[in-house]
Design an enzyme around this catalytic site. Structure first.
Site, PDB file in Angstrom:
ATOM      1  N   LYS A   1       1.985  -3.751   6.616  1.00 31.50           N
ATOM      2  CA  LYS A   1       2.451  -3.774   5.205  1.00 31.50           C
ATOM      3  C   LYS A   1       4.024  -3.533   5.484  1.00 31.50           C
ATOM      4  CE  LYS A   1      -1.513  -4.524   3.299  1.00 31.50           C
ATOM      5  NZ  LYS A   1      -1.719  -5.793   2.936  1.00 31.50           N
TER       6      LYS A   1
ATOM      7  N   SER B   1       0.639  -1.203   0.203  1.00 30.90           N
ATOM      8  CA  SER B   1       0.081  -0.030   0.276  1.00 30.90           C
ATOM      9  C   SER B   1       0.853   1.208   0.000  1.00 30.90           C
ATOM     10  CB  SER B   1      -0.788   0.020   1.192  1.00 30.90           C
ATOM     11  OG  SER B   1      -1.384   1.243   1.512  1.00 30.90           O
TER      12      SER B   1
ATOM     13  N   TYR C   1      -2.284  -1.369  11.062  1.00 32.22           N
ATOM     14  CA  TYR C   1      -2.555  -1.923   9.697  1.00 32.22           C
ATOM     15  C   TYR C   1      -1.179  -1.451   8.709  1.00 32.22           C
ATOM     16  CZ  TYR C   1      -3.838  -1.739   4.722  1.00 32.22           C
ATOM     17  OH  TYR C   1      -3.802  -2.063   3.368  1.00 32.22           O
TER      18      TYR C   1
HETATM   19  P1  NAD Z   1     -10.780  -7.231   1.246  1.00 31.80           P
HETATM   20  O1  NAD Z   1     -10.939  -7.398   2.813  1.00 31.80           O
HETATM   21  O2  NAD Z   1     -12.121  -7.095   0.426  1.00 31.80           O
HETATM   22  O3  NAD Z   1     -10.396  -8.616   0.935  1.00 31.80           O
HETATM   23  C1  NAD Z   1      -9.501  -9.442   1.554  1.00 31.80           C
HETATM   24  C2  NAD Z   1      -9.812 -10.883   1.643  1.00 31.80           C
HETATM   25  O4  NAD Z   1      -9.009 -11.649   2.182  1.00 31.80           O
HETATM   26  C3  NAD Z   1     -11.370 -11.166   2.228  1.00 31.80           C
HETATM   27  O5  NAD Z   1     -12.078 -12.058   1.272  1.00 31.80           O
HETATM   28  C4  NAD Z   1     -11.189 -11.899   3.479  1.00 31.80           C
HETATM   29  O6  NAD Z   1     -11.905 -12.674   3.594  1.00 31.80           O
HETATM   30  C5  NAD Z   1      -9.736 -12.450   3.027  1.00 31.80           C
HETATM   31  N1  NAD Z   1      -8.837 -12.983   4.171  1.00 31.80           N
HETATM   32  C6  NAD Z   1      -8.362 -12.230   5.272  1.00 31.80           C
HETATM   33  N2  NAD Z   1      -7.737 -12.921   6.154  1.00 31.80           N
HETATM   34  C7  NAD Z   1      -7.660 -14.033   5.475  1.00 31.80           C
HETATM   35  C8  NAD Z   1      -6.725 -15.385   5.891  1.00 31.80           C
HETATM   36  N3  NAD Z   1      -6.165 -15.355   7.003  1.00 31.80           N
HETATM   37  N4  NAD Z   1      -7.077 -16.290   4.943  1.00 31.80           N
HETATM   38  C9  NAD Z   1      -7.965 -16.385   4.144  1.00 31.80           C
HETATM   39  N5  NAD Z   1      -8.388 -15.299   3.655  1.00 31.80           N
HETATM   40  C10 NAD Z   1      -8.231 -14.410   4.481  1.00 31.80           C
HETATM   41  O7  NAD Z   1      -9.695  -6.439   0.949  1.00 31.80           O
HETATM   42  P2  NAD Z   1      -9.481  -5.635  -0.516  1.00 31.80           P
HETATM   43  O8  NAD Z   1      -9.654  -4.184  -0.394  1.00 31.80           O
HETATM   44  O9  NAD Z   1      -9.612  -6.387  -1.458  1.00 31.80           O
HETATM   45  O10 NAD Z   1      -7.772  -5.760  -0.236  1.00 31.80           O
HETATM   46  C11 NAD Z   1      -7.005  -6.811  -0.631  1.00 31.80           C
HETATM   47  C12 NAD Z   1      -5.401  -6.622  -0.038  1.00 31.80           C
HETATM   48  O11 NAD Z   1      -5.130  -5.313  -0.799  1.00 31.80           O
HETATM   49  C13 NAD Z   1      -5.367  -6.480   1.294  1.00 31.80           C
HETATM   50  O12 NAD Z   1      -4.233  -6.944   1.658  1.00 31.80           O
HETATM   51  C14 NAD Z   1      -5.288  -5.013   1.553  1.00 31.80           C
HETATM   52  O13 NAD Z   1      -4.569  -4.683   2.788  1.00 31.80           O
HETATM   53  C15 NAD Z   1      -4.598  -4.501   0.291  1.00 31.80           C
HETATM   54  N6  NAD Z   1      -4.759  -3.348  -0.119  1.00 31.80           N
HETATM   55  C16 NAD Z   1      -5.992  -2.689  -0.166  1.00 31.80           C
HETATM   56  C17 NAD Z   1      -6.251  -1.255  -0.485  1.00 31.80           C
HETATM   57  C18 NAD Z   1      -7.862  -0.687  -0.437  1.00 31.80           C
HETATM   58  O14 NAD Z   1      -7.977   0.496  -0.290  1.00 31.80           O
HETATM   59  N7  NAD Z   1      -8.748  -1.828  -0.643  1.00 31.80           N
HETATM   60  C19 NAD Z   1      -5.348  -0.460  -0.371  1.00 31.80           C
HETATM   61  C20 NAD Z   1      -3.906  -0.954  -0.312  1.00 31.80           C
HETATM   62  C21 NAD Z   1      -3.677  -2.449  -0.054  1.00 31.80           C
END
Ligand code: NAD
Ligand code: UDP
Length: 341
Positions: free
Chosen positions: A156, A127, A152
């Site tokens: 990262k 991120s 959080y």
């Molecule tokens: P999201 O919560 O929609 O998707 C994450 C998925 O991971 C979920 O379906 C959840 O059920 C699953 N999950 C969590 N822990 C788990 C585990 N231990 N085992 C199996 N499944 C697990 O989030 P997103 O927005 O799709 O983000 C995806 C990734 O991108 C994350 O790592 C997040 O930190 C990163 N990210 C997101 C953003 C944002 O703004 N959405 C920005 C930067 C980074």
């Protein structure tokens, strides 16, 4: 040629689900593992409807060795895209141990299990938060890692460090750290999109809930920043563009580059007020708002330098903020309660 198998951890989530579609479009075979901690099982049939293909799904926890072992032993995986993680900034402050446990353990488990099955390629969802409070924009991949303002963000930074350390001693291993800016938008079908639980923390889902009448107005957190209209600036990237960035990165990983880092953003900053106006223009829906106090920990402005991703993986965002607003609105109108009935 045989299709490459890509293990998508967290593939039922917001970014993961859009990436699964792109993988199919580009001829890959995605295999999802997700514990549904922050997603719905309803995503799977919708992905199958959009792609017209059966998608393999393992309900499992990436922190659990047996669950990871099962999927890796039953499939010859060519690369992993590691989305699984907890991502709510505010919640991470309340539940630091849960965040450290889940986010770090999932990465460590993958790094222990992947070598057993000869899997040498991984993309990690990092991120822009790792840059901390920027001293300049746009942010360049070679800029120093900053100071996290919440657990959080700290997870990262630590996970990036774990991958760096691992690669020092495993030169044949390939890792892409993808630093996302602000993903918004949804698949044009309106079948999948962002479905936060409770009151959304992020700007776009809050705006879409105002648009469908679930909330009466948006609170804009601060209009006294040192920006042209006083509101904070972010780099909002359409989730379908972001998904494509992953598929382009895979191609790079298969050239054995070792560890690579790319920003995935548009390179363009948009203020909160500009986003609200873009939403109104794209959808014709009025978004009432009030100006509220600044939110603790907010960065004034950040946006990505995109040259490196363009040069090395051929990535360039195609969608405008208005496109994203239209698609987010379409998703929310079709699914006012997200994946709940
Ligand atoms: P999201 O919560 O929609 O998707 C994450 C998925 O991971 C979920 O379906 C959840 O059920 C699953 N999950 C969590 N822990 C788990 C585990 N231990 N085992 C199996 N499944 C697990 O989030 P997103 O927005 O799709 O983000 C995806 C990734 O991108 C994350 O790592 C997040 O930190 C990163 N990210 C997101 C953003 C944002 O703004 N959405 C920005 C930067 C980074
Ligand atoms: N924001 C806002 N009202 C909201 C949610 C967010 O004014 O209800 C602002 C927030 O202060 C920031 C921008 O919108 O300036 C983007 O916030 P978001 O949480 O979506 O992303 P992040 O700050 O994590 O980049």
């Amino acid at each position: 040629m045989e299709r490459k198998n890509i293990l998508v951890t967290g593939g039922m989530g917001y970014i993961g689900s859009h990436t699964v579609i792109k993988l199919v479009e580009y001829g890959y075979n995605p295999i999802i593992i997700d514990n549904l901690a922050n997603s719905s099982e309803k995503v799977l049939p919708r992905l199958e409807k959009i792609t017209g293909t059966k998608i393999a799904f393992y309900k499992g926890d990436v922190c659990n060795r047996e669950d990871v072992d099962k999927v890796l032993s039953e499939n010859k995986i060519d690369a992993v895209i590691h989305f699984a993680g907890l991502k709510a900034v505010g919640e991470s402050v309340q539940k630091p141990v849960e965040y450290y446990r889940n986010n770090l353990d999932s990465t460590l488990t993958l790094l222990e299990e992947m070598p057993k099955y000869g899997v040498k390629n991984i993309i990690f969802s990092s991120s822009a938060t790792v840059y901390g409070t920027p001293t300049h924009v746009p942010l360049v991949e070679s800029d120093p890692i900053g100071q996290a303002t919440n657990p959080y963000g700290q997870t990262k930074i630590i996970q990036e460090g774990i991958f760096q350390d691992y690669c020092h001693v495993h030169p044949d291993f390939n890792v892409a750290l993808l630093r996302y800016f602000n993903p918004i938008g949804a698949h044009a079908s309106g079948l999948i999109g962002e479905a936060p639980n409770g009151i959304p923390n992020n700007l776009m889902p809050y705006v879409t809930q105002v648009a469908v009448g679930k909330r009466d107005h948006l609170s804009i957190f601060g209009d006294d920043y040192n920006t042209p209209d006083g509101t904070c600036i972010r780099d909002y990237i359409h989730v379908v563009d972001l998904a494509e960035g992953h598929v382009l990165t895979l191609k790079k990983l298969f050239e054995n580059p070792g560890l690579v880092i790319y920003n995935l953003g548009t390179g363009k900053g948009t203020s909160v007020l500009e986003l609200v106006h873009a939403y109104e223009k794209a959808t014709g829906v009025k978004i009432p708002y009030v100006i509220a106090p600044r939110r603790a920990g907010d960065v004034e402005a950040n946006y990505a330098a995109t040259d490196k991703a363009e040069r090395e993986i051929g990535f360039k965002a195609k969608y405008t903020v208005e496109d994203s607003c239209r698609d987010s609105n379409h998703w929310q109108q079709m699914n006012p309660n997200g994946y709940e009935d």
